[in-house]
Design a protein around this motif. Structure first.
Motif, short mmCIF file in Angstrom:
data_model
loop_
_atom_site.label_atom_id
_atom_site.label_comp_id
_atom_site.label_asym_id
_atom_site.label_seq_id
_atom_site.Cartn_x
_atom_site.Cartn_y
_atom_site.Cartn_z
N UNK A 54 39.34 43.68 33.44
CA UNK A 54 38.51 42.85 34.31
C UNK A 54 38.56 41.37 33.90
N UNK A 55 38.69 41.16 32.59
CA UNK A 55 38.74 39.77 32.11
C UNK A 55 40.03 39.07 32.53
N UNK A 56 41.10 39.84 32.69
CA UNK A 56 42.39 39.23 33.00
C UNK A 56 42.83 39.41 34.45
N UNK A 57 42.17 40.31 35.18
CA UNK A 57 42.57 40.61 36.56
C UNK A 57 41.36 40.54 37.49
N UNK A 58 41.30 39.54 38.33
CA UNK A 58 40.19 39.42 39.26
C UNK A 58 40.28 40.51 40.32
N UNK A 59 39.15 41.14 40.59
CA UNK A 59 39.10 42.15 41.65
C UNK A 59 38.77 41.46 42.98
N UNK A 60 37.67 40.74 43.00
CA UNK A 60 37.19 40.11 44.24
C UNK A 60 38.13 39.01 44.72
N UNK A 61 38.70 38.25 43.79
CA UNK A 61 39.55 37.12 44.17
C UNK A 61 41.03 37.43 43.93
N UNK A 62 41.41 38.69 44.09
CA UNK A 62 42.83 39.06 43.94
C UNK A 62 43.68 38.31 44.96
N UNK A 63 44.96 38.11 44.62
CA UNK A 63 45.84 37.27 45.44
C UNK A 63 46.05 37.82 46.85
N UNK A 64 46.07 39.14 47.00
CA UNK A 64 46.27 39.75 48.32
C UNK A 64 45.24 40.83 48.54
N UNK A 65 45.07 41.23 49.81
CA UNK A 65 44.13 42.29 50.13
C UNK A 65 44.60 43.62 49.54
N UNK A 66 45.92 43.82 49.51
CA UNK A 66 46.46 45.06 48.94
C UNK A 66 46.16 45.15 47.44
N UNK A 67 46.30 44.01 46.75
CA UNK A 67 46.02 43.98 45.31
C UNK A 67 44.53 44.15 45.05
N UNK A 111 30.32 45.44 40.31
CA UNK A 111 31.59 44.86 40.76
C UNK A 111 32.04 45.50 42.07
N UNK A 112 31.95 46.83 42.13
CA UNK A 112 32.38 47.56 43.32
C UNK A 112 31.51 47.18 44.52
N UNK A 113 30.19 47.07 44.29
CA UNK A 113 29.28 46.69 45.38
C UNK A 113 29.64 45.31 45.93
N UNK A 114 29.88 44.35 45.04
CA UNK A 114 30.21 42.99 45.48
C UNK A 114 31.55 42.97 46.22
N UNK A 115 32.53 43.67 45.69
CA UNK A 115 33.86 43.68 46.29
C UNK A 115 33.87 44.41 47.63
N UNK A 116 32.93 45.35 47.81
CA UNK A 116 32.90 46.16 49.03
C UNK A 116 31.85 45.69 50.03
#
Length: 605
Positions: A562-575, A491-496
């Protein structure tokens, strides 16, 4: 409190103690640190912690419990402002304490920024601690019974070292005693080269050698006499006998090293029974001079109050046999003297099976009566239960023999190899060689499964050994824990944007301000912030399974997040950055926690 995660329990307790110290001088020296009575909340609806000090302090303070609680709440609010929501007094005087969201946000960010310690400071009162564990016998193979001592002892030593204590890891091997007369005399006949002083003489399979020597001892009266005379020669320093003995020890040491290497056991200093041999006579003489050791049926024994045989007669702690030889108790008393007076140990842990509980209880009591301990020294037996087969009976081979530890570990690696090969290598078949990357993964999974299955159990309980259960990807197992961490790495690799990073070269992004909004985010942060509490608990109580339980629960809370909170598709860059920091902190906690258990991690599984 502060955002350094040394455990809310410790910090709250310190504050409560400071408050109580200022309330009244009526304790007359009887007040102790434990009177703070701070514990994790039994239910989240009560908060994160509960303080029950008011209940215990009301009587000596001559106040009502709720009045004492009110004073404590006022002071706690003043000293820990910004860390708890409004403190609640419940019932007759219980204080419920819930961490503020802003505190959790700061705590997680601090942990993420410190990969080495996760914000957890070292103990303010470092001690010299001896951990006595593993303890195989020379010329005998390590078996499943040695597994528990080895990995429990290693875990405790790892954790205590991490907390800043000076830890001496001792391997109290069985390298002295009557059986060595038998072995040495057999070597003189079958391996005369062992008498030359060359410790590299090939003695072949030591188990076969031991069985052959034992058969001669049982069947041949002349050899039995030689063996008994050989004990005397060995203990009196006969050079030929000592040379053969050293050869036996060296050969055994090489075999033990293979298992310790497979289990990643490091810095284990061998200090066997022979190390204390020259001290034994003095121990017995000292006990006699103090009137503690008395003659009993030709032997010397210490009789302690409260210990009796089944027939009601006094139970002796033998320190010298009728033939002049010494006992395990004598060696253990000599070891206590050396460890506490020469090593200056503050705490000595003995990681052995539960069957030795009475022995150590008597030895510790005798040592205290004899004045062998410096003030404040703690001697602690760390007992563990039996490893059983899936049928609940003795864990053994089909022929009834004790399972060899090396065979057990290799079988676990074999099963893990089949699983990894079947999942990761297209067209792979049982028996084929795996590519190096997957071979390493299979070895880590196989060894970790054995370790974690053992450590996740309450050490005092017996447990049923099952390859299927311990290698499962479901439940509180090493493969599940390794997979949970590997999933976070992905997850971290994809998000980063780091998907091309090689295995074992994980790069963690810089921590960002943590913004907690969703309930699963808050719950995960609350779980992460209590890592220090768990380490403190294991440091004090010595139950590794509590760390395993914490890591498993952490993995589950991450899954819910992770099931309830998207990391990669979070609403804002800060989130997105905030949630990425939560993921990174979780991975770091799992990495550190598994590392303390002696378990290596993989970035992909």
């Amino acid at each position: 409190m502060s955002t350094a995660q040394d455990g809310g329990l410790v910090l709250i307790t310190d504050v409560v103690n400071q408050v109580v110290d200022t309330l009244n001088d009526s304790f007359d020296g009887h007040y102790t640190h434990s009177d703070a009575m701070v514990t994790p909340a039994s239910n989240l609806k009560f908060g994160d912690y509960q303080c029950n000090a008011a209940m215990k302090l009301a009587k000596p303070l001559k106040m009502k419990p709720r009045d004492v609680a009110s004073i404590l709440v006022t002071e706690l609010n003043a000293k820990m402002a910004g860390e708890f929501e409004e403190l609640e007094i419940a019932g007759p005087g219980f204080i419920n304490m819930k961490l503020q969201r802003s505190y959790l946000e700061r705590a997680v960010q601090t942990m993420a920024a410190d990969s080495e310690r996760l914000g957890i400071p070292k103990s303010p009162n470092p001690k010299k601690i001896v951990v006595d564990f593993s303890s195989p016998n020379i010329a005998k193979e390590m078996h499943v019974g040695h597994l528990r001592s080895t990995i429990i002892g290693d875990t405790l030593a790892n954790l205590l070292t991490f907390k800043g204590h000076s830890v001496l890891r001792l391997n109290h091997v069985g390298d002295w005693g009557t059986q060595f007369g038998m072995l040495v005399e057999h070597l003189k006949d079958e391996f005369p080269a062992a008498l030359t002083g060359d410790e590299n003489v090939d003695l072949g399979n030591l188990v076969i050698l031991y069985k052959a020597a034992k058969k001669r001892f049982d069947d041949d009266d002349d050899f039995k006499v030689r063996a008994r005379e050989g004990v005397v020669r060995l203990q009196s320093g006969d050079e030929e006998s000592l040379a053969a003995w050293r050869c036996l020890c060296a050969t055994s040491r090489k075999e033990y090293a293979k298992i310790y290497d497979l289990l990643s056991i490091e810095n284990l200093e061998e200090r066997g029974e022979s190390f204390y041999n020259d001290m034994l006579k003095g121990v017995v003489e000292d006990l006699e001079e103090q009137g503690l050791a008395k003659k009993s049926e030709g032997a010397m024994a210490v009789f302690l109050d409260g210990y009796a045989n089944k027939d009601g007669t006094p139970l002796p702690l033998l320190v010298k046999k009728s033939d002049g030889g010494f006992n395990y108790a004598t060696t253990d008393l000599a070891a206590i003297t050396q460890r506490t007076q020469q090593e200056k140990a503050d705490r000595v842990l003995y990681v052995t099976d539960s069957g030795q509980a009475q022995h150590f209880k008597m030895v510790f009591e005798a040592a205290k009566l004899a004045g062998m301990l410096n003030d404040g020294v703690s001697l602690e037996h760390v007992p563990f239960g039996l490893v059983q087969g899936e049928d609940g009976k003795k864990f053994a081979t089909r022929s009834g023999d004790t399972v060899k530890l090396m065979d057990l570990l290799q079988e676990s690696i074999r099963i893990a190899t089949n699983d990894v090969g079947g999942r990761e290598v297209e067209g792979w078949q049982d028996g084929q060689e795996l590519p190096e990357e997957f071979k390493r993964t299979a070895k880590i999974v196989g060894i970790s499964a054995v370790k974690y299955a053992d450590l996740s159990m309450n050490r005092e309980s017996n447990y049923k050994f099952s390859y299927g259960r311990m290698l499962s990807l479901q439940g509180n197992t090493a493969p599940y824990m390794l997979y949970a961490r590997a999933r976070i790495c992905s997850i971290v690799k994809k998000a980063s944007g780091l998907e091309g990073v090689a295995e074992g070269s994980m790069i963690w992004p810089e921590p960002a301000p943590v913004l907690l909004g969703e309930e699963t985010e808050i719950e995960l942060a609350r779980q992460l912030a209590k890592f220090g509490d768990v380490l403190y608990d294991v440091e004090e109580e010595l139950y590794p399974n509590r760390l395993c339980d914490y890591l498993f629960e952490t993995s589950q809370k991450f899954s819910a997040f992770y099931e309830s909170c998207s990391v990669i598709k979070a609403e804002t860059e800060e989130l997105k950055a905030s949630r990425l920091t939560l993921a990174v902190t979780t991975a770091k906690v799992l990495t550190k926690g598994l590392g303390l258990l002696g378990i290596e991690v993989v970035d992909r599984l």
